[in-house]
Design an enzyme around this catalytic site. Sequence first.
Site, short mmCIF file in Angstrom:
data_model
loop_
_atom_site.label_atom_id
_atom_site.label_comp_id
_atom_site.label_asym_id
_atom_site.label_seq_id
_atom_site.Cartn_x
_atom_site.Cartn_y
_atom_site.Cartn_z
N ASP A 28 1.82 -8.82 9.83
CA ASP A 28 2.09 -10.25 10.00
C ASP A 28 3.31 -10.53 10.88
O ASP A 28 3.40 -11.60 11.47
CB ASP A 28 2.22 -10.95 8.65
CG ASP A 28 3.39 -10.44 7.81
OD1 ASP A 28 3.59 -9.22 7.76
OD2 ASP A 28 4.07 -11.28 7.19
N GLU A 51 0.09 3.94 10.91
CA GLU A 51 1.20 3.96 11.88
C GLU A 51 1.62 5.37 12.27
O GLU A 51 2.08 5.58 13.40
CB GLU A 51 2.41 3.21 11.30
CG GLU A 51 2.23 1.71 11.22
CD GLU A 51 1.59 1.23 9.93
OE1 GLU A 51 1.49 0.01 9.72
OE2 GLU A 51 1.21 2.10 9.11
N HIS A 114 8.82 -9.96 1.66
CA HIS A 114 8.00 -8.75 1.55
C HIS A 114 8.36 -7.76 2.67
O HIS A 114 8.98 -8.11 3.66
CB HIS A 114 6.52 -9.11 1.62
CG HIS A 114 6.08 -9.66 2.94
ND1 HIS A 114 6.41 -10.92 3.37
CD2 HIS A 114 5.34 -9.10 3.93
CE1 HIS A 114 5.89 -11.13 4.57
NE2 HIS A 114 5.24 -10.04 4.94
N HIS A 115 7.93 -6.53 2.49
CA HIS A 115 8.21 -5.42 3.41
C HIS A 115 9.70 -5.11 3.49
O HIS A 115 10.16 -4.49 4.46
CB HIS A 115 7.67 -5.68 4.81
CG HIS A 115 6.17 -5.74 4.89
ND1 HIS A 115 5.34 -5.25 3.91
CD2 HIS A 115 5.35 -6.24 5.87
CE1 HIS A 115 4.07 -5.44 4.27
NE2 HIS A 115 4.04 -6.04 5.44
N GLY A 405 6.80 20.39 14.97
CA GLY A 405 5.83 21.14 14.18
C GLY A 405 5.20 20.38 13.03
O GLY A 405 4.99 20.94 11.95
N ASN A 459 -10.43 28.00 7.64
CA ASN A 459 -10.06 29.18 6.85
C ASN A 459 -9.62 28.78 5.44
O ASN A 459 -8.81 29.46 4.82
CB ASN A 459 -8.98 30.01 7.57
CG ASN A 459 -7.90 29.14 8.16
OD1 ASN A 459 -7.65 28.04 7.68
ND2 ASN A 459 -7.25 29.62 9.21
#
Length: 555
Positions: A28, A51, A114-115, A405, A459
């Site tokens: 948003d 993300e 929020h967030h 890595g 594997n």
Amino acid sequence: MQSVTIGRYLWQRLRQLNVKYVFGVPGDFNLQLLEQLDEVDGIEFVGTCNELNAAYAADGYARTNGIAALLTTYGVGDLSALCGVAGSLAEHIPVVMISGVPPMFAIRNRLRIHHTMAEGDFDNVRNAVRQFTLTEARLTPSNASQEIDRALRYCWQERCPVYLQIPSNLSYLEIAQASSPLTRQYASYDKRQHQLIIGKLTGRLCQAKHPLLLVDMDAERSQMAIQLQQLCDRYQIPYASFSTGKAILDESSPLWLGYYPGQTDDTLNQYLAKADFILATAPCYIEGSSMVATQDLPVEETIYLRGFDITFEQQTFEGICAPVLLNQLLEQSIECQFDIPKQPPQTRSSTSFEGPLQQSKLWEQLRHYFKAGDLILGENGSANIALQTVPFPKDCHYLSQPIWGSIGYTLPALLGSMMAAPNKRHWLFIGDGSLQMTVQELSNILQKGLKPIIVMLNNSGYTIERYIMGKSATYNDIPQWDYHLLLKAFAPDIEFTYQNVTTHQQLSEVLDALDETKASFIELKLSAMDAPERLKQFGPSVALFDYGPRGPQNK
């Protein structure tokens, strides 16, 4: 003077740097930026499944295109992408991370929304991302044009990620349009310093009889790979690659001596023993490779060339621009004659490719199917370790993540690279454990009509970890999937080829019949402990480094 909105200004400047795709996830706080992106010709949004995958895809796009853009939403999006951005920093990849953040009045008034942590602090996420980017800025109408241009130039010239926050209520405010386009310019340099260094380099090169170039990954990041190849070809200078600098220069040339440090009695080490001019381009010494220190290279004969400085005769000269310096060196008339080592003729392997699949024969079999110009991605683990010593045809490019890595990186990076070069044939070699980390992005790859050749080494778990510790431990196991059904679920209306291969004969048949008009997914069934010889040596050395001689690996 014409005016333009902040959001449009940003997208236009990125497009001027030849960014055609922006990877990310809608949220948003960034939706207004996506609306503005649609207003700019020649640049599109590519929505990824999360993300982290977006950050990996942007990294892959930047490696093939030169620079990339990543779009997130504040907090949850930023921190989800951060692992991928950190990898771009570690490996010197230019990615512009753009975050739509809460409106400026919410930031100034420390509103609980929020967030966030719901305590009114809007600097904590910014501070977290700041640790893994070269520079950052929160845009306002008063600083937007200056900060956007500064960050983008910095990202391009320094070859590292940068971070821009755009408050959601500001992107539609207008600022002055730029008077000139943004271009991919080299960094500034000191002309007198260049003249001094050119004189020293030409003098040393003219006196040499056994010159050698050692190339590592930052030779490519610093935009000097083309010049280095031209230098070697023109003056017949032998060269070798660090394992982390694979396929930057032509591995099919008779001038290429192999991978440093090589074997004790091979042509490279024999030549290195008498080398009197060694140019090492931006070597990266890490514990995960065999190049822990430079002590094996003779001090007096070795010159270290990096993007912005050069060291020789135990003195470092700052203020240079390596690609420009090499261009100037190529303009010189240098009279020299070198003693070139004779390489033994390359012959096709006499290995019999029969019986159950074994990694001792697998990579030799695969290399004969690579073509000039292929782009090959090697995931961390068996694939990267094996491919690091497989010579590639001319003009092949190799993409891996040997420093950071992060397993699972190469699948979204494949998406990014193929968006940058859709007409180039792409191979991806990846283990089943890595694939399961980021497998959602297969849906994007297939549904966008991309046609990679994906070879998955099944594997039944983390073989590289088994060789470090826990050969039979359940913590190195992974869930068993039906990959054929998974592909159908990801792209029910897309044609692709799927093959399950258990023998070398089957593999030859599958590769001989490759249909490059479709995406190909080849599942290789291998035993849990089958691995390249270098990995079998690598695992115990990592255990010793990590846990010491009294560690649990010795129980």
